[in-house]
Design a protein around this motif. Structure first.
Motif, PDB file in Angstrom:
ATOM      1  N   UNK A 156      14.633  28.278  -7.169  1.00  0.00           N
ATOM      2  CA  UNK A 156      14.958  27.786  -5.828  1.00  0.00           C
ATOM      3  C   UNK A 156      14.432  26.362  -5.629  1.00  0.00           C
ATOM      4  N   UNK A 157      15.260  25.533  -5.039  1.00  0.00           N
ATOM      5  CA  UNK A 157      14.903  24.152  -4.719  1.00  0.00           C
ATOM      6  C   UNK A 157      14.802  24.040  -3.200  1.00  0.00           C
ATOM      7  N   UNK A 158      13.716  23.443  -2.762  1.00  0.00           N
ATOM      8  CA  UNK A 158      13.474  23.299  -1.335  1.00  0.00           C
ATOM      9  C   UNK A 158      13.742  21.870  -0.889  1.00  0.00           C
ATOM     10  N   UNK A 159      14.289  21.737   0.306  1.00  0.00           N
ATOM     11  CA  UNK A 159      14.443  20.433   0.940  1.00  0.00           C
ATOM     12  C   UNK A 159      13.140  20.186   1.705  1.00  0.00           C
ATOM     13  N   UNK A 160      12.437  19.116   1.363  1.00  0.00           N
ATOM     14  CA  UNK A 160      11.132  18.806   1.953  1.00  0.00           C
ATOM     15  C   UNK A 160      11.239  17.491   2.719  1.00  0.00           C
ATOM     16  N   UNK A 161      10.743  17.509   3.948  1.00  0.00           N
ATOM     17  CA  UNK A 161      10.654  16.276   4.737  1.00  0.00           C
ATOM     18  C   UNK A 161       9.180  16.035   5.041  1.00  0.00           C
ATOM     19  N   UNK A 162       8.667  14.909   4.596  1.00  0.00           N
ATOM     20  CA  UNK A 162       7.260  14.580   4.780  1.00  0.00           C
ATOM     21  C   UNK A 162       7.161  13.343   5.671  1.00  0.00           C
ATOM     22  N   UNK A 163       6.386  13.446   6.743  1.00  0.00           N
ATOM     23  CA  UNK A 163       6.113  12.309   7.628  1.00  0.00           C
ATOM     24  C   UNK A 163       4.687  11.862   7.365  1.00  0.00           C
ATOM     25  N   UNK A 164       4.532  10.608   7.003  1.00  0.00           N
ATOM     26  CA  UNK A 164       3.205  10.109   6.656  1.00  0.00           C
ATOM     27  C   UNK A 164       3.056   8.658   7.109  1.00  0.00           C
ATOM     28  N   UNK A 165       1.860   8.238   7.486  1.00  0.00           N
ATOM     29  CA  UNK A 165       1.663   6.815   7.753  1.00  0.00           C
ATOM     30  C   UNK A 165       2.048   6.004   6.517  1.00  0.00           C
ATOM     31  N   UNK A 166       2.615   4.820   6.737  1.00  0.00           N
ATOM     32  CA  UNK A 166       3.134   4.017   5.628  1.00  0.00           C
ATOM     33  C   UNK A 166       2.088   3.739   4.557  1.00  0.00           C
ATOM     34  N   UNK A 167       0.824   3.656   4.918  1.00  0.00           N
ATOM     35  CA  UNK A 167      -0.227   3.353   3.929  1.00  0.00           C
ATOM     36  C   UNK A 167      -0.387   4.451   2.885  1.00  0.00           C
ATOM     37  N   UNK A 211       5.056  14.274  -9.322  1.00  0.00           N
ATOM     38  CA  UNK A 211       4.286  15.159 -10.209  1.00  0.00           C
ATOM     39  C   UNK A 211       4.724  16.613 -10.071  1.00  0.00           C
ATOM     40  N   UNK A 212       5.276  16.946  -8.929  1.00  0.00           N
ATOM     41  CA  UNK A 212       5.745  18.307  -8.674  1.00  0.00           C
ATOM     42  C   UNK A 212       7.231  18.477  -9.054  1.00  0.00           C
ATOM     43  N   UNK A 213       7.753  17.594  -9.861  1.00  0.00           N
ATOM     44  CA  UNK A 213       9.158  17.612 -10.296  1.00  0.00           C
ATOM     45  C   UNK A 213      10.115  17.391  -9.125  1.00  0.00           C
ATOM     46  N   UNK A 214       9.646  16.711  -8.099  1.00  0.00           N
ATOM     47  CA  UNK A 214      10.488  16.446  -6.930  1.00  0.00           C
ATOM     48  C   UNK A 214      11.416  15.269  -7.160  1.00  0.00           C
ATOM     49  N   UNK A 215      12.532  15.284  -6.452  1.00  0.00           N
ATOM     50  CA  UNK A 215      13.481  14.156  -6.467  1.00  0.00           C
ATOM     51  C   UNK A 215      13.481  13.553  -5.070  1.00  0.00           C
ATOM     52  N   UNK A 216      13.096  12.289  -4.978  1.00  0.00           N
ATOM     53  CA  UNK A 216      13.109  11.595  -3.691  1.00  0.00           C
ATOM     54  C   UNK A 216      14.568  11.298  -3.350  1.00  0.00           C
ATOM     55  N   UNK A 217      15.007  11.777  -2.201  1.00  0.00           N
ATOM     56  CA  UNK A 217      16.402  11.585  -1.784  1.00  0.00           C
ATOM     57  C   UNK A 217      16.557  10.390  -0.847  1.00  0.00           C
ATOM     58  N   UNK A 218      15.581  10.180   0.039  1.00  0.00           N
ATOM     59  CA  UNK A 218      15.644   9.040   0.954  1.00  0.00           C
ATOM     60  C   UNK A 218      14.262   8.778   1.545  1.00  0.00           C
ATOM     61  N   UNK A 219      14.097   7.550   2.025  1.00  0.00           N
ATOM     62  CA  UNK A 219      12.867   7.146   2.706  1.00  0.00           C
ATOM     63  C   UNK A 219      13.290   6.341   3.927  1.00  0.00           C
ATOM     64  N   UNK A 220      12.768   6.718   5.088  1.00  0.00           N
ATOM     65  CA  UNK A 220      13.046   5.991   6.326  1.00  0.00           C
ATOM     66  C   UNK A 220      11.717   5.555   6.930  1.00  0.00           C
ATOM     67  N   UNK A 221      11.758   4.493   7.717  1.00  0.00           N
ATOM     68  CA  UNK A 221      10.570   4.057   8.447  1.00  0.00           C
ATOM     69  C   UNK A 221      10.828   4.174   9.933  1.00  0.00           C
ATOM     70  N   UNK A 274       6.427   6.742   7.473  1.00  0.00           N
ATOM     71  CA  UNK A 274       7.457   6.880   6.438  1.00  0.00           C
ATOM     72  C   UNK A 274       7.922   8.329   6.463  1.00  0.00           C
ATOM     73  N   UNK A 275       9.220   8.515   6.547  1.00  0.00           N
ATOM     74  CA  UNK A 275       9.823   9.844   6.491  1.00  0.00           C
ATOM     75  C   UNK A 275      10.447   9.965   5.106  1.00  0.00           C
ATOM     76  N   UNK A 276       9.834  10.796   4.271  1.00  0.00           N
ATOM     77  CA  UNK A 276      10.285  10.955   2.889  1.00  0.00           C
ATOM     78  C   UNK A 276      11.022  12.279   2.781  1.00  0.00           C
ATOM     79  N   UNK A 277      12.283  12.218   2.363  1.00  0.00           N
ATOM     80  CA  UNK A 277      13.085  13.417   2.130  1.00  0.00           C
ATOM     81  C   UNK A 277      13.203  13.621   0.633  1.00  0.00           C
ATOM     82  N   UNK A 278      12.905  14.831   0.196  1.00  0.00           N
ATOM     83  CA  UNK A 278      12.909  15.126  -1.236  1.00  0.00           C
ATOM     84  C   UNK A 278      13.402  16.543  -1.477  1.00  0.00           C
ATOM     85  N   UNK A 279      13.792  16.798  -2.711  1.00  0.00           N
ATOM     86  CA  UNK A 279      14.129  18.147  -3.168  1.00  0.00           C
ATOM     87  C   UNK A 279      13.093  18.508  -4.227  1.00  0.00           C
TER      88      UNK A 279
END
Length: 104
Positions: A15-26, A37-47, A52-57
Motif C-alpha cells: 500500500x502507498x499512502x498519500x502524505x501531506x506534510x506542513x512544515x516551516x520552510x527552515x 529515506x523512506x522510499x517516498x516520492x515527492x509529488x509537489x511542494x507549495x509555499x 512548506x506543504x510537501x505532498x508525497x507518496x
C-alpha cells in the motif's frame, strides 16, 4: 515459499499512502530527506505563509515512527496527514528481504 513465489510469476504489492506534510520552510530539506529515506516520492511542494506543504507518496511500511521522526526533525513544528492512495509492486530488494524473513 520463495521458489513457489517465483515459479508462479507472482508479484507482491504494497500500500502507498498519500502524505501531506506542513512544515516551516527552515525544516523543508530535513523533512524531504526523511521522506526520501523512506522510499517516498515527492509529488509537489507549495509555499504558504512561511510554511512548506510537501505532498508525497510513501509506502505504508516505511511510515511507522514517522510522527516521532518529524517531531524531532522540526522541533515539534511539523504536522502531517496521510490517506491511502494506491498499491505498487514491491521493489526487488524489499521482496528479497520479505521472502528471506518468511523462511525463518
Amino acid at each position: 515459499m520463495k521458489d513457489g513465489f517465483k515459479k508462479a510469476n507472482s508479484i507482491l504489492l504494497e500500500p502507498i499512502m498519500k502524505v501531506e506534510n506542513s512544515t516551516p520552510e527552515e525544516y523543508q530539506g530535513d523533512i524531504m530527506g526523511d521522506l526520501n529515506r523512506r522510499r517516498g516520492k515527492i509529488m509537489s511542494i507549495e509555499s504558504k505563509n512561511n510554511l512548506s506543504i510537501i505532498n508525497a507518496e510513501v509506502p505504508l511500511a516505511e511510515l511507522f515512527g514517522y510522527a516521532t521522526a518529524i517531531r524531532s526533525l522540526s522541533k515539534g513544528r511539523s504536522s502531517y496527514s496521510m490517506e491511502p492512495s494506491h498499491f505498487e509492486q514491491v521493489p526487488a530488494n524489499v521482496l528479497s528481504a520479505v521472502l528471506e524473513q518468511q523462511k525463518s
